[in-house]
Design a protein around this motif. Structure first.
Motif, mmCIF file in Angstrom:
data_model
loop_
_atom_site.group_PDB
_atom_site.id
_atom_site.type_symbol
_atom_site.label_atom_id
_atom_site.label_comp_id
_atom_site.label_asym_id
_atom_site.label_seq_id
_atom_site.Cartn_x
_atom_site.Cartn_y
_atom_site.Cartn_z
ATOM 1 N N THR A 76 0.032 -3.755 -11.235
ATOM 2 C CA THR A 76 -0.014 -2.335 -10.922
ATOM 3 C C THR A 76 -1.313 -1.777 -11.495
ATOM 4 O OG1 THR A 76 1.021 -1.509 -12.961
ATOM 5 C CG2 THR A 76 2.506 -2.272 -11.205
ATOM 6 N N TYR B 207 0.831 -1.204 0.000
ATOM 7 C CA TYR B 207 0.000 0.000 0.000
ATOM 8 C C TYR B 207 0.865 1.253 0.000
ATOM 9 C CZ TYR B 207 -3.541 -3.363 1.495
ATOM 10 O OH TYR B 207 -4.382 -4.455 1.574
ATOM 11 N N ASP B 208 0.268 2.313 -0.493
ATOM 12 C CA ASP B 208 0.905 3.619 -0.397
ATOM 13 C C ASP B 208 0.910 4.042 1.068
ATOM 14 O OD1 ASP B 208 0.639 6.769 -0.313
ATOM 15 O OD2 ASP B 208 1.583 6.261 -2.222
ATOM 16 N N GLN C 55 -3.841 3.438 -0.382
ATOM 17 C CA GLN C 55 -4.360 2.815 -1.600
ATOM 18 C C GLN C 55 -3.418 1.687 -2.023
ATOM 19 O OE1 GLN C 55 -7.331 3.671 -3.170
ATOM 20 N NE2 GLN C 55 -7.592 4.871 -1.289
ATOM 21 N N ARG C 56 -3.966 0.675 -2.674
ATOM 22 C CA ARG C 56 -3.145 -0.440 -3.125
ATOM 23 C C ARG C 56 -2.155 0.041 -4.188
ATOM 24 N NH1 ARG C 56 -8.128 -2.022 -3.628
ATOM 25 N NH2 ARG C 56 -8.046 -2.516 -5.859
ATOM 26 N N ARG C 57 -0.890 -0.156 -3.923
ATOM 27 C CA ARG C 57 0.147 0.285 -4.842
ATOM 28 C C ARG C 57 0.505 -0.805 -5.834
ATOM 29 N NH1 ARG C 57 6.322 1.999 -3.125
ATOM 30 N NH2 ARG C 57 6.983 2.771 -5.168
ATOM 31 N N ALA C 58 0.563 -2.051 -5.380
ATOM 32 C CA ALA C 58 0.898 -3.175 -6.249
ATOM 33 C C ALA C 58 0.388 -4.456 -5.615
ATOM 34 C CB ALA C 58 2.410 -3.253 -6.485
#
Length: 460
Positions: A166, A140-141, A146-149
């Motif tokens: 991504t 997450y960021d 938020q889901r980053r990867a």
């Protein structure tokens, strides 16, 4: 995100997956009952009795984990501004048989701390699958959360493969596997790193978001969710240890023991390779203990040989189970035989903690289920409906059990108070499709004078 950053994150996420696996394996094994079997306090005790009681063990982890999940049933999602569940989302859910997948994912969430759902486009519409936590990871960021990867891994005899996700791309990666001599196969920390898999196609991500969604169990504002059975495991080991002592005590107390006085401990001959006696030695003490024979050389009397009190063991087991009840908010009658004449109100009070626990697990799963619905709508090319789903309400069946009489009495009073019939049908626990079916039947009934009169007669 450039190539170097992708490979760095892939290595980081693979390391996270590998670091989590021992804990996941242990928790799942305790849940299944394959770990946490009969425990022994000493090696000597194990040598005597491990084989004798190998098929017996208590498993409290399974009912503790199952109790809240069996009360969680997802019914659909209601779009923003609507009064009924979204039909298209329900069809997508049914097409993917997602009810079972979600139930399994929530069970893994409570046992292994986390699980995953994934959405991908397909020719027949959105495809929803649920992933085991030992092969998936999301990062997450740090600021926005938020889901980053996302990353899903699998392997064959020679390589470990991954799908690195991504918001823009789905990137295929692979790296060689490393096999230890013991036969335990894994990728070593110093093995060759990830590389882009040229044999598979790099794809654009049509969802505009990481398609892997994490279900996280209770956490304390950190990145380490907790397992519902973490505290049960040591108690279960203790209970099985006490069971081992109790069964050993029962075995000893149920067979006669002998005392031989006035002679020395017998000896057994030592033979050479030709079978000739070349000496002698005392009989192995361990064998005498197993045969329940005690030799007392010289003269003397036995003053007392009192039987042991085995009831103390069962009391310890009972107290340990009470600790499981208190620590996990599992009703006592789920773990201990309860009297059949307990009034319904007594069961309701006893299950209040479990109902609250199930409601908590629903709150943990709610955002992830909504996100799966949203991504599925995007995968089916319905961006406007996806925006409505993002602020929609996920519908769940109430986790509280009530008798039919109590339920009908409460609903009748609500109907008398003026609540709409559709709301009453929803409160009764019907699925959205069943609510629509009942409402259509009610409209047909109201249009048919004969059926209307029958309904009045039944009401009277």
């Amino acid at each position: 995100m450039d190539s170097a950053e992708i490979l760095r994150l892939a290595t980081l996420m693979a390391d996270k997956i590998r670091a989590r696996r021992p804990d996941i394996v242990s928790n799942v094994a305790y849940f299944k009952g394959t770990e946490g079997r009969m425990r022994f306090a000493s090696d000597e005790f194990r040598d005597y009795f491990a084989d004798r009681f190998s098929g017996f063990s208590d498993n409290w982890c399974m009912p503790v984990a199952q109790a809240p999940i069996e009360r969680i049933h997802q019914l659909g999602i209601r779009l923003d501004g609507s009064t009924t569940a979204d039909v298209e989302s329900a069809r997508m859910w049914e097409r993917n048989e997602a009810d079972r997948g979600l139930s399994e994912a929530l069970m893994m969430m409570t046992v292994a701390k986390r699980s995953f759902g994934m959405v991908s486009p397909s020719p027949v519409g959105a495809r929803v699958t649920f992933e085991h936590p030992d092969s998936a990871c999301v990062i997450y960021d740090a600021t926005t959360r938020q889901r980053r990867a996302g990353m899903v891994v699998w392997q064959d005899e020679k390589f470990e493969y991954s799908e690195f996700q991504t918001p823009q791309y789905i990137i295929p990666l692979k790296r060689p596997r490393f096999i230890r001599e013991s036969g335990d196969k894994h990728v070593a920390p110093n093995a060759d790193g990830w590389a882009f898999d040229q044999a598979r196609e790099l794809k654009a991500n049509p969802l505009g978001a990481v398609p892997l969604v994490e279900f996280r169990n209770q956490a304390l504002l950190d990145d380490e969710p907790m397992s519902d059975i973490a505290g049960v495991k040591p108690i279960q080991d203790t209970i099985n240890l006490v069971w081992a002592y109790l069964l050993n005590g029962l075995d000893t107390a149920s067979l006669p023991a002998r005392i031989i006085k006035g002679i020395d401990v017998p000896k057994e001959p030592i033979l050479d390779q030709d079978g000739q006696i070349i000496g002698e030695r005392p009989i192995e003490l361990d064998r005498l203990i197993r045969d329940r024979i005690i030799f007392i050389p010289g003269e003397g009397d036995v003053a007392e040989w009192t039987a042991g009190n085995l009831e103390v063991f069962s009391k310890v087991i009972g107290h340990a189970v009470e600790h499981v009840v208190a620590q996990t908010r599992t009703p006592a009658h789920y773990l201990i035989a309860a009297s059949s004449n307990t009034p319904a109100t007594g069961y309701e009070l006893a299950e209040a903690g479990l109902v609250s626990k199930a409601a908590e697990r629903i709150s943990y799963a709610n955002p992830s289920v909504r996100e799966i619905y949203r991504l599925a709508a995007i995968a089916e090319g319905q961006a406007e409906r996806a925006a409505q789903i993002a602020v929609g309400k996920v519908l769940w069946k109430k986790p509280q059990y009530r008798s039919e009489q109590q339920l009908m009495d409460g609903l009748q009073k609500m109907r008398t108070a003026g609540f709409p019939f559709q709301w009453i049908a929803e409160e009764y626990g019907l699925s959205p499709s069943e609510v629509d079916r009942v409402m259509e039947m009610k409209r047909t009934e109201e249009r048919d004078p004969t059926m209307e009169q029958v309904a009045r007669d039944l009401a009277i």
